[in-house]
Enzyme design. Structure first.
Site, short mmCIF file in Angstrom:
data_model
loop_
_atom_site.label_atom_id
_atom_site.label_comp_id
_atom_site.label_asym_id
_atom_site.label_seq_id
_atom_site.Cartn_x
_atom_site.Cartn_y
_atom_site.Cartn_z
N ASP A 51 0.82 -1.20 0.00
CA ASP A 51 0.00 0.00 0.00
C ASP A 51 0.87 1.26 0.00
OD1 ASP A 51 0.90 -0.10 2.61
OD2 ASP A 51 -1.08 -0.17 3.54
N SER A 52 2.17 1.07 0.02
CA SER A 52 3.10 2.19 -0.20
C SER A 52 2.88 2.83 -1.56
CB SER A 52 4.55 1.71 -0.08
OG SER A 52 4.77 0.54 -0.86
N ASP A 90 -0.46 -6.41 0.26
CA ASP A 90 -0.93 -5.72 1.45
C ASP A 90 -2.44 -5.72 1.54
OD1 ASP A 90 1.09 -4.87 3.15
OD2 ASP A 90 1.52 -3.07 1.98
N LYS A 118 -0.38 -9.56 3.65
CA LYS A 118 0.26 -8.92 4.81
C LYS A 118 -0.74 -8.03 5.52
CE LYS A 118 3.53 -5.68 4.27
NZ LYS A 118 2.96 -4.50 4.99
N GLU A 120 -1.19 -5.42 8.96
CA GLU A 120 -0.56 -4.67 10.04
C GLU A 120 -1.33 -4.88 11.34
OE1 GLU A 120 0.08 -0.55 9.19
OE2 GLU A 120 0.89 -0.93 7.19
N GLU A 187 9.27 -3.64 11.32
CA GLU A 187 9.69 -2.36 10.75
C GLU A 187 10.12 -1.40 11.86
OE1 GLU A 187 8.11 1.28 7.83
OE2 GLU A 187 6.93 -0.56 8.02
#
Length: 271
Positions: A51-52, A90, A118, A120, A187
């Site tokens: 999602d970057s 993501d 992935k 978070e 991270e």
């Protein structure tokens, strides 16, 4: 389906075997087919459709505006350019706010070509990780600095220096592995915390700003190529174009330095 067929597919089993053999693996973000092809030619093991893209492709100042439809579009582009890499996707902001949403959206990503997804979060995503694992969807839990929680955290800060927070991160990482998470991404945490977590877990651990002891390293491809959208680069970023004559050489140098354990060095590590 990828137009390439000459490279042996990297699977979760491959990554587990690499960990067992103490062989470092490499990860890079990608958002489209041509760059993915070049990344694969360099020998990168895992491609993250992150999602970057909200920042490096769309021009936003965070990852929060990225939608599931946008992520799937870029995932499908990456799949078409892939040659054997393990593709991780993501879960965008709020796409897993409930277990039902998480199940539906993870399914969409896998059907679009992802090999793993992935998410978070800490222990609160344990139930979701277990549910998805039971249904054949490998989950990489993303801990430490979690960009989707930027507004709650209040900035991009190293996580886990405080003793209490440090113990929480360790216990949540253990809980996520027990729940069925297939991988962990750390991270922006101190090197010493990474080593403690590595000693507790059996699953592959990927790092970005987490020191050199992780099983794999990941970077945003734009950072590797020296075209970051950030005014000030994080400490863990290295511009591989500085010592390369082409994009392909820079990508290959990144792979070589991770595999040979010369990147990340102490200058890219938090203590």
């Amino acid at each position: 389906m990828s137009v390439h067929t000459d490279r042996k597919q990297i699977t979760l089993a491959t990554l587990n075997k690499m960990k067992l053999n103490s062989e470092k693996f490499t990860c890079l973000t990608s958002y489209e087919s041509t760059m993915t092809s070049k990344i694969c030619d360099a020998g990168v093991d895992v491609v993250l459709v992150g999602d970057s893209l909200g920042m490096v492709v769309q021009g936003h100042d965070s990852t929060l505006p990225v939608t599931m439809e946008q992520l799937i579009y870029h995932l499908e582009c990456v799949v078409r350019g892939n040659n054997g890499a393990h593709i991780m996707a993501d879960m965008p902001f709020m796409s897993y706010a409930t277990d039902d949403m998480g199940f539906e959206n993870a399914t969409r990503l896998m059907q679009a070509g992802a090999n793993s997804i992935k998410i978070e979060g800490g222990e609160w995503i344990s139930k979701m990780a277990s549910m998805l694992a039971d249904r054949g969807i490998p989950v990489c839990a993303h801990m430490g600095l979690t960009p989707q929680a930027f507004n709650r955290i209040g900035g991009n800060f190293v996580q886990g220096r405080d003793p209490e927070k440090r113990e929480i991160i360790i216990s949540e990482a253990i809980a996520l592995e027990k729940a069925g998470a297939a991988m962990l991404l750390l991270e922006c945490v101190p090197d010493s915390l990474t080593k403690e977590i590595m000693a507790e877990l059996k699953i592959p651990v990927i790092g970005i700003g987490a020191g050199a002891s992780t099983d794999g390293q990941i970077m945003v491809v734009h950072d590797v190529l020296g075209i970051s959208c950030l005014d000030k680069l994080p400490k863990f970023v290295k511009n591989f174009m500085n010592e390369s004559n082409s994009i392909q050489e820079a990508l290959s140098n990144y792979v070589h330095e991770v595999k040979s354990e010369t990147f990340p060095s102490s200058e890219h590590t938090f203590y």
